[in-house]
Design an enzyme around this catalytic site. Sequence first.
Site, PDB file in Angstrom:
ATOM      1  CD  GLU A 245       5.095  28.233  97.999  1.00 12.67           C
ATOM      2  OE1 GLU A 245       4.233  27.655  97.282  1.00 12.67           O
ATOM      3  OE2 GLU A 245       6.008  28.929  97.509  1.00 12.67           O
TER       4      GLU A 245
ATOM      5  CG  ASP B 136       2.808  31.890  94.296  1.00 13.85           C
ATOM      6  OD1 ASP B 136       4.050  31.804  94.430  1.00 13.85           O
ATOM      7  OD2 ASP B 136       2.062  30.892  94.229  1.00 13.85           O
TER       8      ASP B 136
ATOM      9  CD  GLU C 280       7.916  31.046  89.876  1.00 17.64           C
ATOM     10  OE1 GLU C 280       7.865  29.804  90.046  1.00 17.64           O
ATOM     11  OE2 GLU C 280       7.543  31.874  90.735  1.00 17.64           O
TER      12      GLU C 280
END
Lengths: 717, 717
Positions: free
Chosen positions: A410, A382, A308
């Site tokens: 998240e 993820d 990323e």
Amino acid sequence: MFDNLSAFRILILAIVCLPFMCGASRAEDGYDLWLRYPAMERGEARQYKAAAKRIVVPAAQSETLELAVRELERGLAGMLDAAPSVASDAKRGGNLWLVSGDAALPQGAGIDMAALGPEGYAIRSVDGGTVIAANSDIGVLYGAFHFLRLMQTRENVTGLDITEIPSVDVRIINHWDNLDRTVERGYSGASIWDWHKLPDYLDPRYEDYARALASIGINGVSLTNVNADAMALTPAYLEKAAALAGVFRPYGVKIYQTARFSAPMEIGGLDTADPLDPEVRAWWKAKADEIYELIPDFGGFLVKANSEGQPGPQDYGRNHADGANMLADALAPHGGIVMWRAFVYSEHNPEDRAKQAYAQFVPLDGKFRDNVLVQVKNGPIDFQPREPFHPMFGAMPKTPLMMEFQITKEYLGFATHLVYLGAYYEEVLSADTYAQGEGSTVAKIVDGSLQDIELTGVAGVGNAGSDRNWSGSHFDQANWYAFGRLAWDLDADSKDIAEDWARMTFANDDAFVRPVVAMMMESREAVVDYMTPLGLTHLMATGHHYGPGPWVCDLARPEWNPCYYHKADEEGIGFDRTASGSNAVAQYEAPLAEIYGDVETTPENLLLWFHHLPWDYEMKSGRTLWDELVMRYTEGVAEVHEMRETWEGLEGYIDQERYDQIVAFLKIQEKEAQWWRDASIAYFQSVSGRPLPDGVAPPPHDLDYYKAISHPYAPGH
Amino acid sequence: MFDNLSAFRILILAIVCLPFMCGASRAEDGYDLWLRYPAMERGEARQYKAAAKRIVVPAAQSETLELAVRELERGLAGMLDAAPSVASDAKRGGNLWLVSGDAALPQGAGIDMAALGPEGYAIRSVDGGTVIAANSDIGVLYGAFHFLRLMQTRENVTGLDITEIPSVDVRIINHWDNLDRTVERGYSGASIWDWHKLPDYLDPRYEDYARALASIGINGVSLTNVNADAMALTPAYLEKAAALAGVFRPYGVKIYQTARFSAPMEIGGLDTADPLDPEVRAWWKAKADEIYELIPDFGGFLVKANSEGQPGPQDYGRNHADGANMLADALAPHGGIVMWRAFVYSEHNPEDRAKQAYAQFVPLDGKFRDNVLVQVKNGPIDFQPREPFHPMFGAMPKTPLMMEFQITKEYLGFATHLVYLGAYYEEVLSADTYAQGEGSTVAKIVDGSLQDIELTGVAGVGNAGSDRNWSGSHFDQANWYAFGRLAWDLDADSKDIAEDWARMTFANDDAFVRPVVAMMMESREAVVDYMTPLGLTHLMATGHHYGPGPWVCDLARPEWNPCYYHKADEEGIGFDRTASGSNAVAQYEAPLAEIYGDVETTPENLLLWFHHLPWDYEMKSGRTLWDELVMRYTEGVAEVHEMRETWEGLEGYIDQERYDQIVAFLKIQEKEAQWWRDASIAYFQSVSGRPLPDGVAPPPHDLDYYKAISHPYAPGH
């Protein structure tokens, strides 16, 4: 002075019941976490009082042993209304011996100290009381917390024969805190670290945090975001970290830091960060030396590289082992470790994202230094509400692999949704990798026992911030707690943990605990249902990940698009990971590869993770896939509604303030579950073109309404 | 059961002294602000117990009156260890009557209710007790807090004859909070407003905040940053604001919002924001209607326009009155007001920055609607440690001007430096403008009495955030407190306020209070000395304003450069604002213009604000200007050192936790004062070329060292 007991009690209450404490229970704001020690009823207290009248400990105590004594005093005084005495000699009955190292055990203790290892402890009932014994003071501290937990949860404290040895060496919280005090994927206020005032001011909150960590056996904290900032390794920030290390040390918690791979250039002035470059290697060696001058027991580095946008060894044509080993060599003389994250995937690689980490790392098996752990997320995408376990587990028998769980929610509703992750962690840990036949659980990989790995660990992306209740919500404390308990014992039962937590945090009334634990155990499946049922994954809104965005299909990186994952069209939905598709199933051992490869044997809760199926596919329930999907979404909302009803029926068992917050959050969760459900059905229906099953309420708005919803200031991003 | 008193006391202590409360004083973290109500010694309590045994109030109470009752119960029970009874009838002695509106006063009260106005109150001792009377319930609540303050500060509560009428109508805290929970110039954690969880979850902290505001007579809060975000006016955020308004309403606190001038374009889809455009006017009218549907007592708009990049009427060739009046017209039907900030200066205007606001606004005197206040910072630059009062005060006799003070310490050391701003506010308010001859104080302008102005107000840029102690530090609470007390009574004595605050917040021991108050009163001059002595100003580092940057001379906007202000060269230093320079002195009335225009009569603490002088200029002390400058910087550090010694000598009077934090912060302050002093002397010496006076220690490092210091993550920016 007091003729009758009730007048006395009124006076006591008048004094004790200071206005802010009045009410059925003293007002609580969650700050005390699961370490509350409220006074027991007199009847209950009796057996515990008898068991723990006196703490027997040498007069000269290390700081850590003193903490154990103080914790026991605090807990016993709080719960029993009677502080224990502290002495170096036992008396008759009610002794609580704290025995550390080679101090003498009381008679009849018969504990195999060698077996306890460096951090383990034994708690054994003997004539005259109880022994808490360990080879180290920190082990005694852990044992003290365990003993207090027995009391907090109203377990017996007689006839004890407890031996506890942690499953893994490194039990660490990863903070994703930035130096500007924002927290990536943080929903609990600002960063807990007040850098501006460090190192000169040590907020008492740091010590309270260390104590909470020690109470669940966490022995490490990495301070800053894995999207790292090289400034964290500059002298000013190392001094701040050293100050924190000083607070954490007596609690057995080591400090770790993230290492920005390009730091030699950013703060070192070098023109490369090539791990094979001698200048670069020398820079890291000097940096390590500098760190250990300040923090002699610094734990090591946590690294996100070539992921990323983060810099890394691949920028120089090197591989992950090259990068990790360079850092490992710099730290090895000091006893430090490297935790090198395997969360890698590239937008330039057209391969199935779920396959890429395995493809990059497995060929490097056995090539990492002894003091390197490869840190692997629980699943190959993820931290989604459900993923199959990461295929790397079991596939690198010569490399220490540590588990990375996410505690902060998240993808699971941020702070407001009640989702008990203990159940999720347990599902992952108990999954059978078949790496060496049946019974090769993920837990056995992670604890090193299956493949004879020396260095072991578990990391959790933490949820503690500056919020008064630490974790953003009261129930999110349970996820932190469960992480710690499972990191200590990878085979622990998550339901037992939930019960312990509920009793310690809230109340011991069975009429309360039972429904609350049931609610917690159901909550993970509820969120799967209202967000990503049947093995769907990664359908959230862009950026902040707040709310649904299954229609998103236009982001710069293809594998950031929800459509990449669900691949829904008028024919069907799901990601074919079988041999006819990406063949990600082949990264799993037999018989799993076959089980996942066959639509008949794939567990339905992972169906669309592994298969692309027509909307008419017949599910086990007899419903079509389409109908099943709609039903799951709808049931997810109903499950939250039930949770609300359960909780709303429990008023009066705990303090009003925490009760009310949970009521409010469950309302928010229901609203948002409804939003997820409605938006997802609106979208998938626009694709499938199918009618809703009979009796199912349609979304109240059209798809454009849901697409237009915008929350630019959702937290954590 | 208890044969002797001491055994009884031990038992009480054992019960009350819960472990986290043990120690000389119960642990305190500052959350309770100045509203602590700790139990008095028995001897002290006697007179108060006699005075307040019973609260006499009608059985049917509004929410606000109930709050007054509850506050009195809380305070009396806490301080006297004996909760008062509450009844609708008086008995013999110890009555505390709460009389609101046209409820009957007890005999002999003789209070002129009409004179109290809508928010004032009277507290009068009568036969049988004390009356707290007001025309409104909120007045009674204010009176209740006042009565409790008397007790908290150990004043007499007999023979009372108190009449309190607020000096100004609008007493408001301006939050510079952003929607993402960062706070511009905030040093107290994150924003207090948890937007993500509003409106469904009302954090108890909001009510605690409202209570704190009411305790010092603050009656308004504007929620978001003056560098405004139009999103704040969208329905979702208005609903959140409405939820907050519901919490604040019973405490007499109105909600205001910032109005981004370009909102009609940003959220309304219009292609202009011209205040004379009918569509724009209609948009604002509709927006106001929408707001008042949700918040019937919405206070109004706070506007920063055509300042530092903010949009405004000048973008369309209109003036400030055009812009303000458009908004005023939209709000007028609903009783709302506009607070239009005069903080304007343009980088395209070569005129002295200190003159620009006056030049833009004074020609518009009398052109604003009745429901507009022009909000003016205390001085003509920007909240510097010392500025002369803003020349606009007194220069606009036909326009309501409200004062804008800064409570958060943007230029005064952030949260860690102890600087009591009450002294600063008082200096400003008591300054004589000579607008109508001698005695035309700024206070008399602001309270409307000098120039017969109907609508009056005072705003403070607040310091309350998510930090546990609200304000970032314990002593910063005093600035919030002093602001409220002075907003209520512009003529109050800041030293008396400091003493009240110290007694309420810390302890009543004279041996503690006296040195602490002295320290507070000296602290403002200390910071002036170590940052910007002798009328210097605006010498801080760029952006975050953390630490010194007097050398900075290369910023995009000339009037953001410290060098613009000090104009130091090898000949001298200072800004010539006399007739030979920018002639800013002419914006002041006679005789001030002459006083400031003449170097002989200019107060030395403003010398370099108004004059550019040679380094050899002889000061009143006999020293040269250069020597004096160096001495002042050096003395500033010594003053902080003294403050440290004072405080360190006061251990034991208060709880250890707060004591320790203040010790740590004073250490930081001394380090940073030294940094300011050393860097500033290093720089000015490089310019003046003069030697340091004898015996003065040189800066330990060279100028390049100080120039290289970088703090990219200093808070608040």
